[in-house]
Every structure is written in C-alpha cells, then in structure tokens.
Design a protein around this motif. Structure first.
Motif, short mmCIF file in Angstrom:
data_model
loop_
_atom_site.label_atom_id
_atom_site.label_comp_id
_atom_site.label_asym_id
_atom_site.label_seq_id
_atom_site.Cartn_x
_atom_site.Cartn_y
_atom_site.Cartn_z
N HIS A 1 -35.29 4.16 -50.97
CA HIS A 1 -35.01 3.17 -49.94
C HIS A 1 -33.52 3.23 -49.61
CE1 HIS A 1 -34.47 -0.72 -47.99
NE2 HIS A 1 -35.79 -0.85 -47.92
N PRO A 2 -33.15 3.16 -48.34
CA PRO A 2 -31.73 3.26 -47.98
C PRO A 2 -30.85 2.20 -48.64
CG PRO A 2 -33.06 2.57 -46.09
CD PRO A 2 -34.01 3.05 -47.14
N ASP A 3 -31.41 1.01 -48.88
CA ASP A 3 -30.62 -0.02 -49.55
C ASP A 3 -30.41 0.32 -51.03
OD1 ASP A 3 -30.59 -1.26 -47.15
OD2 ASP A 3 -31.67 -3.06 -47.78
N ALA A 4 -31.43 0.90 -51.69
CA ALA A 4 -31.26 1.33 -53.07
C ALA A 4 -30.24 2.46 -53.15
CB ALA A 4 -32.60 1.78 -53.65
N GLU A 5 -30.26 3.32 -52.16
CA GLU A 5 -29.28 4.40 -52.11
C GLU A 5 -27.86 3.84 -51.97
OE1 GLU A 5 -28.40 8.50 -49.55
OE2 GLU A 5 -30.05 7.17 -49.00
N ALA A 6 -27.72 2.82 -51.12
CA ALA A 6 -26.40 2.19 -50.93
C ALA A 6 -25.93 1.49 -52.20
CB ALA A 6 -26.46 1.21 -49.76
N ILE A 7 -26.86 0.80 -52.89
CA ILE A 7 -26.51 0.12 -54.14
C ILE A 7 -26.06 1.15 -55.17
CG2 ILE A 7 -27.41 -1.19 -56.10
CD1 ILE A 7 -27.03 -2.98 -53.75
N HIS A 8 -26.83 2.21 -55.32
CA HIS A 8 -26.48 3.24 -56.30
C HIS A 8 -25.14 3.89 -55.98
CE1 HIS A 8 -26.94 6.38 -59.26
NE2 HIS A 8 -26.89 7.31 -58.33
N GLU A 9 -24.90 4.14 -54.71
CA GLU A 9 -23.62 4.74 -54.31
C GLU A 9 -22.46 3.81 -54.66
OE1 GLU A 9 -21.35 6.36 -50.26
OE2 GLU A 9 -23.42 5.64 -50.17
N HIS B 1 -18.84 -5.51 -46.62
CA HIS B 1 -19.46 -4.49 -45.76
C HIS B 1 -20.97 -4.70 -45.70
CE1 HIS B 1 -15.61 -2.36 -45.91
NE2 HIS B 1 -15.63 -2.54 -47.22
N PRO B 2 -21.43 -5.80 -45.11
CA PRO B 2 -22.86 -6.11 -45.11
C PRO B 2 -23.70 -5.08 -44.37
CG PRO B 2 -21.66 -7.54 -43.58
CD PRO B 2 -20.63 -6.81 -44.38
N ALA B 3 -23.10 -4.33 -43.45
CA ALA B 3 -23.86 -3.35 -42.68
C ALA B 3 -24.34 -2.18 -43.53
CB ALA B 3 -23.02 -2.83 -41.53
N ARG B 4 -23.83 -2.06 -44.75
CA ARG B 4 -24.26 -0.97 -45.62
C ARG B 4 -25.69 -1.17 -46.11
NH1 ARG B 4 -19.64 0.54 -49.97
NH2 ARG B 4 -21.28 2.04 -50.51
N LEU B 5 -26.19 -2.39 -46.02
CA LEU B 5 -27.58 -2.67 -46.40
C LEU B 5 -28.41 -2.94 -45.17
CD1 LEU B 5 -27.04 -5.01 -49.50
CD2 LEU B 5 -27.52 -2.54 -49.49
N ARG B 6 -29.56 -2.31 -45.10
CA ARG B 6 -30.42 -2.44 -43.93
C ARG B 6 -31.29 -3.69 -43.96
NH1 ARG B 6 -35.29 1.70 -43.27
NH2 ARG B 6 -36.21 0.12 -44.66
N ASP B 7 -31.93 -3.94 -45.13
CA ASP B 7 -32.93 -5.00 -45.21
C ASP B 7 -32.51 -6.19 -46.06
OD1 ASP B 7 -34.61 -3.36 -43.70
OD2 ASP B 7 -35.50 -2.44 -45.49
N HIS B 8 -31.41 -6.10 -46.76
CA HIS B 8 -31.04 -7.14 -47.70
C HIS B 8 -29.63 -7.65 -47.46
CE1 HIS B 8 -34.11 -4.63 -49.79
NE2 HIS B 8 -34.56 -5.79 -50.20
N ALA B 9 -29.44 -8.91 -47.81
CA ALA B 9 -28.11 -9.53 -47.84
C ALA B 9 -27.84 -9.95 -49.28
CB ALA B 9 -28.06 -10.74 -46.92
N VAL B 10 -26.66 -9.65 -49.76
CA VAL B 10 -26.34 -9.88 -51.17
C VAL B 10 -25.96 -11.34 -51.42
CG1 VAL B 10 -24.63 -9.40 -52.95
CG2 VAL B 10 -25.71 -7.52 -51.72
N ALA B 11 -26.51 -11.89 -52.49
CA ALA B 11 -26.13 -13.23 -52.96
C ALA B 11 -25.70 -13.11 -54.41
CB ALA B 11 -27.31 -14.20 -52.84
N GLY B 12 -25.06 -14.16 -54.92
CA GLY B 12 -24.70 -14.21 -56.33
C GLY B 12 -23.43 -13.47 -56.67
N PRO B 13 -23.28 -13.12 -57.94
CA PRO B 13 -24.30 -13.16 -59.00
C PRO B 13 -24.53 -14.55 -59.58
CG PRO B 13 -22.26 -12.30 -59.89
CD PRO B 13 -22.03 -12.51 -58.44
N ARG B 14 -25.78 -14.82 -59.89
CA ARG B 14 -26.13 -16.11 -60.48
C ARG B 14 -25.86 -16.13 -61.98
NH1 ARG B 14 -31.21 -13.83 -59.51
NH2 ARG B 14 -32.25 -13.13 -61.42
N ALA B 15 -25.74 -14.95 -62.59
CA ALA B 15 -25.46 -14.90 -64.04
C ALA B 15 -24.13 -15.60 -64.32
CB ALA B 15 -25.40 -13.44 -64.51
N PRO B 16 -24.10 -16.52 -65.27
CA PRO B 16 -22.85 -17.23 -65.57
C PRO B 16 -21.78 -16.28 -66.08
CG PRO B 16 -24.51 -17.67 -67.25
CD PRO B 16 -25.20 -16.94 -66.16
#
Length: 213
Positions: free
Chosen positions: A69-77, A175-190
């Motif tokens: 998935h292009p978003d997984a590719e962007a995350i991995h990159e 750089h939100p345009a790097r993700l096609r289908d998702h918008a990043v939130a968090g991290p919720r982890a304390p």
C-alpha cells in the motif's frame, strides 16, 4: 478525499504486521547486522547486549504478486529515514509484534536471600546462613532483584521507542500529502508512564490487535 485519522502506533503496526513493508521493500538483514554489531561501546550496544532490544528481519521470499500500500511504503520510508538505528530497530520489532517495550511497571528493587534451604527443625524454607568455625552466624548471602540499572535500561528503551513514534508522527503532520488514505494522530502511548500515579501494575508489552485498514 477524506482521510482516515489513525494513531501513528497503529499505522506502524499495520505497516509491518499486515503489510510486511520491511520484507517487500527488501530491508535486508545485512543492514540490520550493521547496527546490531554495535561497534563502539555505546548505549545502543549495551542495551542490545542486555537483551533489551533485538530485531530479527524476516528475509523469506515474497510472492511476486505482493503489492505494498502506498501509505505503508511512505511509513516504511520515513521509519528507515530516522537518524537513530536503534529507533528503526525498535519501531520495526514492535510494529511486527504489535507490542510496546516493557518498561517493567511491576518492578521493585529489593534485596532478598541468595538461597533458601529447607529447615527440618522449623519445617519451612529459611535463608542460607554462613557460619564461622565456632558456628557463629557470619552473614546471609543476598542478591538484588530488579536492579535499578535493569529498570533504567528498560525505561530508556521505552522512551527511545516513544520518541521515535513522536518524531515519525511529526514527519506526517508536516507533510500530510505523503499519505494517500490516512491522517496521522497521536502517539497515544504515554511518554513516561512510570511517572503517572495511575500507572498499571501489569506488563505493558502484551500483543495488541493490529490496525487492519
């Protein structure tokens, strides 16, 4: 197009657990060997030697039909572009497993007898006592349980992992345009859960359900 807001931790889990981005993108074990080698005696090498972290890269063949998935590719990159090799290893390791580093919430430093022996006289286990030649008690050998350095090492690893998540989230907020289908939130982890008065007593490294979007 409306994007789905997803916590960065869940996106990392999805990237490495469901999408297997490190395998499809050919994140080779030779690269991993470079950072696991450690080189100089840095904190990275010390933590690795203690078994605090580890990242065994799966290099099994990937079907030719696999598509990332292009978003997984962007995350991995973005993950592999982080400055610290230890951050990369932690994100991939815990992304695959769907876990968080165990910061030892139940750990409590204490000194206990090194050995317990059964006492026939008292019909119970009692600490082993060393005596002199006149049978006078000299000492009771002891050991340290949950040494402060062990706790500090575990919490350092957690802090590095959490900071890596925050850095990763910031990349996609800028750089939100790097993700096609998702918008990043968090991290919720304390950030420092051990400082919270309501920190849970159980372990925090249990597998959790991965995001399956």
């Amino acid at each position: 197009m409306v994007k789905t807001a997803v916590d960065i931790e869940d996106l990392v889990i999805w990237t490495y657990q469901a999408q297997r981005a490190d395998v499809i993108e050919g994140w080779s074990d030779s690269r991993e060997g470079d950072w696991l080698a450690g080189g100089n005696r840095t904190i990275e090498a010390v933590l690795i030697e203690r078994g605090a972290i580890g990242c065994e890269i799966d290099t099994s063949p990937v079907p030719a039909s696999s598509r990332l998935h292009p978003d997984a590719e962007a995350i991995h990159e973005a993950v592999t572009g982080l400055g610290s090799r230890i951050e990369i290893g932690l994100l991939i390791q815990h992304g695959r497993a769907g876990t968080r580093p165990d910061w030892l919430p139940a750990a409590r430093t204490r000194i206990v007898p090194a050995e317990m022996r059964w006492s026939r006289r008292h019909r119970e286990y009692r600490p082993r006592i060393e005596y002199d030649r006149n049978r006078n008690p000299v000492c009771c050998p002891v050991r340290i349980v949950d040494h402060p350095q062990k706790i500090e090492a575990a919490r350092t690893v957690y802090a590095i992992w959490r900071e890596a998540l925050a850095d990763l989230a910031e990349v996609f907020r800028l750089h939100p345009a790097r993700l096609r289908d998702h918008a990043v939130a968090g991290p919720r982890a304390p950030a420092r859960p051990w400082e919270a008065a309501s920190a849970p007593a159980g372990r925090d490294a249990m597998p959790r359900r991965a995001y399956g979007g």
